[in-house]
Design a protein around this motif. Sequence first.
Motif, mmCIF file in Angstrom:
data_model
loop_
_atom_site.group_PDB
_atom_site.id
_atom_site.type_symbol
_atom_site.label_atom_id
_atom_site.label_comp_id
_atom_site.label_asym_id
_atom_site.label_seq_id
_atom_site.Cartn_x
_atom_site.Cartn_y
_atom_site.Cartn_z
ATOM 1 N N ILE A 15 -29.794 -24.665 25.060
ATOM 2 C CA ILE A 15 -30.434 -23.457 25.603
ATOM 3 C C ILE A 15 -30.585 -23.574 27.123
ATOM 4 O O ILE A 15 -30.362 -22.603 27.856
ATOM 5 C CB ILE A 15 -31.790 -23.237 24.928
ATOM 6 C CG1 ILE A 15 -31.588 -22.915 23.430
ATOM 7 C CG2 ILE A 15 -32.572 -22.117 25.612
ATOM 8 C CD1 ILE A 15 -32.884 -22.816 22.648
ATOM 9 N N ASP A 16 -30.959 -24.765 27.594
ATOM 10 C CA ASP A 16 -31.087 -24.973 29.047
ATOM 11 C C ASP A 16 -29.752 -24.765 29.748
ATOM 12 O O ASP A 16 -29.690 -24.181 30.844
ATOM 13 C CB ASP A 16 -31.607 -26.385 29.329
ATOM 14 C CG ASP A 16 -33.066 -26.546 28.919
ATOM 15 O OD1 ASP A 16 -33.749 -25.500 28.754
ATOM 16 O OD2 ASP A 16 -33.514 -27.702 28.763
ATOM 17 N N SER A 17 -28.653 -25.201 29.076
ATOM 18 C CA SER A 17 -27.324 -25.036 29.680
ATOM 19 C C SER A 17 -26.934 -23.560 29.742
ATOM 20 O O SER A 17 -26.374 -23.097 30.743
ATOM 21 C CB SER A 17 -26.281 -25.810 28.870
ATOM 22 O OG SER A 17 -26.567 -27.188 28.891
ATOM 23 N N LEU A 18 -27.199 -22.793 28.652
ATOM 24 C CA LEU A 18 -26.905 -21.365 28.674
ATOM 25 C C LEU A 18 -27.699 -20.660 29.777
ATOM 26 O O LEU A 18 -27.155 -19.822 30.509
ATOM 27 C CB LEU A 18 -27.252 -20.739 27.315
ATOM 28 C CG LEU A 18 -26.329 -21.101 26.131
ATOM 29 C CD1 LEU A 18 -26.844 -20.466 24.843
ATOM 30 C CD2 LEU A 18 -24.894 -20.631 26.419
ATOM 31 N N THR A 19 -28.956 -21.032 29.891
ATOM 32 C CA THR A 19 -29.792 -20.420 30.928
ATOM 33 C C THR A 19 -29.267 -20.754 32.316
ATOM 34 O O THR A 19 -29.197 -19.885 33.198
ATOM 35 C CB THR A 19 -31.238 -20.918 30.792
ATOM 36 O OG1 THR A 19 -31.722 -20.621 29.471
ATOM 37 C CG2 THR A 19 -32.139 -20.251 31.820
ATOM 38 N N GLU A 20 -28.871 -21.995 32.499
ATOM 39 C CA GLU A 20 -28.343 -22.397 33.808
ATOM 40 C C GLU A 20 -27.038 -21.677 34.118
ATOM 41 O O GLU A 20 -26.793 -21.253 35.254
ATOM 42 C CB GLU A 20 -28.146 -23.912 33.827
ATOM 43 C CG GLU A 20 -27.719 -24.452 35.180
ATOM 44 C CD GLU A 20 -27.628 -25.963 35.174
ATOM 45 O OE1 GLU A 20 -27.177 -26.514 36.197
ATOM 46 O OE2 GLU A 20 -27.987 -26.592 34.156
ATOM 47 N N GLY A 21 -26.153 -21.515 33.065
ATOM 48 C CA GLY A 21 -24.893 -20.797 33.271
ATOM 49 C C GLY A 21 -25.128 -19.337 33.634
ATOM 50 O O GLY A 21 -24.462 -18.776 34.515
ATOM 51 N N TRP A 22 -26.045 -18.691 32.918
ATOM 52 C CA TRP A 22 -26.352 -17.296 33.213
ATOM 53 C C TRP A 22 -26.896 -17.149 34.631
ATOM 54 O O TRP A 22 -26.519 -16.225 35.351
ATOM 55 C CB TRP A 22 -27.338 -16.749 32.196
ATOM 56 C CG TRP A 22 -27.838 -15.369 32.516
ATOM 57 C CD1 TRP A 22 -29.061 -15.023 32.984
ATOM 58 C CD2 TRP A 22 -27.087 -14.157 32.434
ATOM 59 N NE1 TRP A 22 -29.141 -13.680 33.191
ATOM 60 C CE2 TRP A 22 -27.926 -13.110 32.851
ATOM 61 C CE3 TRP A 22 -25.775 -13.851 32.018
ATOM 62 C CZ2 TRP A 22 -27.518 -11.792 32.889
ATOM 63 C CZ3 TRP A 22 -25.387 -12.526 32.052
ATOM 64 C CH2 TRP A 22 -26.238 -11.513 32.484
#
Length: 295
Positions: A250-257
């Motif tokens: 989830i942290d990676s998706l948030t960082e990508g967005w």
Amino acid sequence: MKNIIFLLSCIILINCSKSGGSKQEARADLMEVIPEEKAPSVAAVSPPLSLSEKLIPDENKSGKEGYVHKKTDTISKKIIKNGDMKIQVGDIKKAQNQVNEIIRKNNAYIQKEEFQNTDMNDNLTLIIRVPHKNFDALINSFSDGVGSVLSKNISSNDVTEEYTDVAIKLANKKIYLEKYRNMLKSAATTKDMLEIQENIRELEDEIDIAEGRLRFIDDRVNYSTLNLSLYKEKVRSSATSKIGFGSRFIDSLTEGWNSFVSFLLGIVSLWPFFLIIPMIVFLWRKWKSKKKVQN
């Protein structure tokens, strides 16, 4: 011949005694000639004996001659201890509870507390005042059970000589002050009264400053100071991180967005160039077409 020598010796002795008596009479006459109005002024007051001469008796002698100079032996050693410690801990709140318990056991107190919470670390800074005799025990308690000691700096400063000098000067100033106050009672003229009052005012100011300095030194000697910093690092490494895969995903998706949004905003910020470039191309083509027509 012996009689003549004896007579000459007697005459010489009689003349010497007369000359000595005449000198004493002349001195007495001179003292009588000086009027009372020309007595020494206030500034001519003879200084009192120093504190070491006035207050420190010699046990082997008696009377005024039994006072000898003993300067540093009259005051115990004055040592100021200070320290700085930085301790890395796993839990700030838990470590703070341990520190409070150690402080209570050593009769210390917290003079100042400051907490900082950043993205990288938590930092709790304490200024601790502890009785001089408990300083070493406090340091050892913090070193043993609170956390990992990152740095420690302990210093001692001997201020015995400074304290003794200030104390002696203070006692002498008080003697001067008492003498001036007695002189003020018997001052004959207004000028003498004003002079004495000015000297009294200056001495009182100097005495206040000296007493304040002694109080400050006593406070620093009786209570040592320790600057304690409790430090917790927030940076996570892949080897030590206990965060699960789902949280990291989830942290990676948030960082990508967030990165994509930042990219779009960066493109939008270039809108003036998107307007200027087509205009430049249009003008260049128009100029080129006119040139062909002329040819």
